[in-house]
Motif scaffolding. Structure first.
Motif, mmCIF file in Angstrom:
data_model
loop_
_atom_site.group_PDB
_atom_site.id
_atom_site.type_symbol
_atom_site.label_atom_id
_atom_site.label_comp_id
_atom_site.label_asym_id
_atom_site.label_seq_id
_atom_site.Cartn_x
_atom_site.Cartn_y
_atom_site.Cartn_z
ATOM 1 N N SER A 23 0.840 -1.198 0.000
ATOM 2 C CA SER A 23 0.000 0.000 0.000
ATOM 3 C C SER A 23 0.872 1.243 0.000
ATOM 4 C CB SER A 23 -0.889 0.010 1.238
ATOM 5 O OG SER A 23 -0.111 0.171 2.409
ATOM 6 N N PRO A 24 0.382 2.342 -0.571
ATOM 7 C CA PRO A 24 1.155 3.590 -0.572
ATOM 8 C C PRO A 24 1.495 4.060 0.845
ATOM 9 C CG PRO A 24 -0.704 3.734 -2.092
ATOM 10 C CD PRO A 24 -0.870 2.456 -1.319
ATOM 11 N N GLU A 25 0.623 3.742 1.786
ATOM 12 C CA GLU A 25 0.863 4.170 3.168
ATOM 13 C C GLU A 25 2.132 3.514 3.733
ATOM 14 O OE1 GLU A 25 -1.991 3.063 2.043
ATOM 15 O OE2 GLU A 25 -3.317 4.810 2.149
ATOM 16 N N VAL A 26 2.333 2.229 3.421
ATOM 17 C CA VAL A 26 3.507 1.522 3.916
ATOM 18 C C VAL A 26 4.777 2.122 3.317
ATOM 19 C CG1 VAL A 26 4.707 -0.695 3.987
ATOM 20 C CG2 VAL A 26 2.224 -0.611 4.308
ATOM 21 N N THR A 27 4.741 2.344 2.023
ATOM 22 C CA THR A 27 5.907 2.930 1.360
ATOM 23 C C THR A 27 6.181 4.336 1.884
ATOM 24 O OG1 THR A 27 5.382 1.648 -0.626
ATOM 25 C CG2 THR A 27 6.930 3.472 -0.884
ATOM 26 N N LEU A 28 5.106 5.115 2.092
ATOM 27 C CA LEU A 28 5.254 6.480 2.600
ATOM 28 C C LEU A 28 5.882 6.471 3.991
ATOM 29 C CD1 LEU A 28 4.761 9.505 2.311
ATOM 30 C CD2 LEU A 28 2.456 9.145 3.235
ATOM 31 N N THR A 29 5.470 5.536 4.820
ATOM 32 C CA THR A 29 6.029 5.429 6.169
ATOM 33 C C THR A 29 7.527 5.168 6.111
ATOM 34 O OG1 THR A 29 3.939 4.584 7.035
ATOM 35 C CG2 THR A 29 5.916 4.177 8.355
ATOM 36 N N PHE A 30 7.931 4.282 5.194
ATOM 37 C CA PHE A 30 9.350 3.981 5.049
ATOM 38 C C PHE A 30 10.123 5.226 4.639
ATOM 39 C CE2 PHE A 30 12.994 2.464 2.537
ATOM 40 C CZ PHE A 30 13.619 1.677 3.496
ATOM 41 N N HIS A 31 9.577 5.991 3.706
ATOM 42 C CA HIS A 31 10.272 7.192 3.248
ATOM 43 C C HIS A 31 10.300 8.268 4.336
ATOM 44 C CE1 HIS A 31 11.344 6.240 -0.876
ATOM 45 N NE2 HIS A 31 10.181 5.639 -1.016
ATOM 46 N N GLN A 32 9.285 8.296 5.171
ATOM 47 C CA GLN A 32 9.313 9.223 6.301
ATOM 48 C C GLN A 32 10.425 8.851 7.277
ATOM 49 O OE1 GLN A 32 5.278 8.981 7.730
ATOM 50 N NE2 GLN A 32 4.607 10.742 6.497
ATOM 51 N N LEU A 33 10.611 7.550 7.451
ATOM 52 C CA LEU A 33 11.707 7.081 8.293
ATOM 53 C C LEU A 33 13.051 7.518 7.720
ATOM 54 C CD1 LEU A 33 12.798 5.384 10.653
ATOM 55 C CD2 LEU A 33 12.611 3.373 9.176
ATOM 56 N N LEU A 34 13.197 7.416 6.389
ATOM 57 C CA LEU A 34 14.431 7.860 5.741
ATOM 58 C C LEU A 34 14.616 9.371 5.888
ATOM 59 C CD1 LEU A 34 14.433 5.772 2.420
ATOM 60 C CD2 LEU A 34 15.672 5.306 4.532
ATOM 61 N N ALA A 35 13.518 10.130 5.825
ATOM 62 C CA ALA A 35 13.610 11.582 5.984
ATOM 63 C C ALA A 35 14.089 11.938 7.386
ATOM 64 C CB ALA A 35 12.254 12.221 5.702
ATOM 65 N N ASN A 36 13.576 11.205 8.382
ATOM 66 C CA ASN A 36 14.040 11.443 9.749
ATOM 67 C C ASN A 36 15.520 11.097 9.889
ATOM 68 O OD1 ASN A 36 11.517 12.279 10.610
ATOM 69 N ND2 ASN A 36 10.874 10.219 11.205
ATOM 70 N N LEU A 37 15.915 10.034 9.210
ATOM 71 C CA LEU A 37 17.319 9.627 9.225
ATOM 72 C C LEU A 37 18.189 10.714 8.622
ATOM 73 C CD1 LEU A 37 19.445 7.382 9.663
ATOM 74 C CD2 LEU A 37 18.881 6.545 7.388
#
Length: 322
Positions: A23-37
């Protein structure tokens, strides 16, 4: 803590990206994690760290293909500030940097940025580590040269032209890379319209190197370039589908201008006419219509006849001798 975050990111990557049905939500969550990183990597406020943990940077680098292009370019700038040629394993670090951000990378702007970093590092240390850098780092960057998109290929041509102008033991390998786009098989497959700047840059580079080497004591290299220019003319003329195209006419014109700039003095020594009208003659290049006499202690034997271009070429291939 950071080891745990690293393991979580690896696990998420292994689950998310092989499966396009996520789902787009799962992918978005991963990219948010990368943004925090990313914010951890570049934040000036790191009072909660005794020092910036190397594992954060390692994690960011491991996830490079999944970061936004702008973030990766910013990270490359950060990495570049940490390169110093007097530090341990500097060349090994440069090679790993090249592998991640150039060879394995597909985004054009990221590759151009990483290439600029390597160019800067070479210029800062070429007087001491130039040969080692060419052997262990730079030559590896050309492994995908034939398939590279025109913007990347154009930057590589500019760099390899500069390297060929220098005195290096790797001249033949570098010049072979530069002249590759003018090989007969390459010309048959190339999109002339898309690669016009590339092909013009190759010819201009070869002509520039030709003149540069005539001013140096490198007769073997001058003769190699001369024959490659003749070969390139022959490759263009031998294909009816190429030689009438406007770009092919421009390529031939550039080569002819270079060849017609050659001059010989009353003793047969070769020079070329410069932009200001002056001519400087070489003390080791000689022209003639017949085979030269046996070599003396200060002259080497002529180029092997088997390496000469076909007899169908417009110019005499045995014009230059050492």
């Amino acid at each position: 803590l950071w080891e745990q975050i690293l393991n979580i990111c690896y696990s998420l990557k292994a689950v998310i990206f092989p499966n396009p049905k996520n789902s787009p939500e799962v992918t978005l969550t991963f990219h948010q994690l990368l943004a925090n990183l990313k914010s951890f990597c570049f934040s000036d406020d790191i009072s909660y760290f005794s020092q910036r943990p190397s594992i954060v940077l390692k994690l960011f680098e491991e996830m490079t293909p999944y970061h936004a292009e702008a973030n990766v370019i910013e990270f490359i700038d950060y990495k570049a500030r940490g390169f110093h040629f007097n530090t341990n394993q500097w060349i090994e670090k440069l090679y790993n940097f090249t592998l991640t951000f150039f060879i394995q990378e597909t985004r054009v702007n990221v590759r151009i940025k990483s290439l600029q970093v390597i160019c800067d590092q070479f210029h800062s240390a070429c007087s001491v580590y130039g040969e080692q850098l060419i052997r262990d780092v730079i030559l590896h960057m050309f492994t995908t040269f034939a398939q590279d998109p025109p913007p990347v290929k154009l930057r590589l041509i500019q760099f390899v032209t500069e390297l060929c102008e220098m005195k290096t033991n790797y001249f033949e390998s570098l010049f072979s890379i530069l002249s590759q786009p003018l090989e007969k098989e390459q010309l048959k497959r190339v999109e002339f319209k898309a690669h016009s700047e590339v092909l013009l840059a190759v010819v201009e580079g070869m002509c520039k190197i030709f003149h540069k080497k005539m001013d140096q004591s490198s007769s073997k290299q001058v003769i190699l370039i001369y024959h490659k220019l003749i070969d390139s003319l022959d490759n263009i003329y031998s294909s009816k589908s190429i030689y009438k195209q406007p770009l092919a006419i421009a390529l031939r014109g550039n080569i002819f201008v270079t060849l017609l700039s050659l001059r010989a003095d009353h003793k047969g020594y070769v020079g070329y006419k410069r932009g200001d009208g002056t001519v400087r003659y070489s003390s080791y290049l000689h022209c003639g219509r017949s085979e030269p006499k046996a070599s003396t202690s200060h002259r080497t034997s002529p180029v092997d006849s088997e390496s000469l271009p076909p007899k169908s070429t417009l110019f005499h291939s045995n014009l230059l001798f050492e």
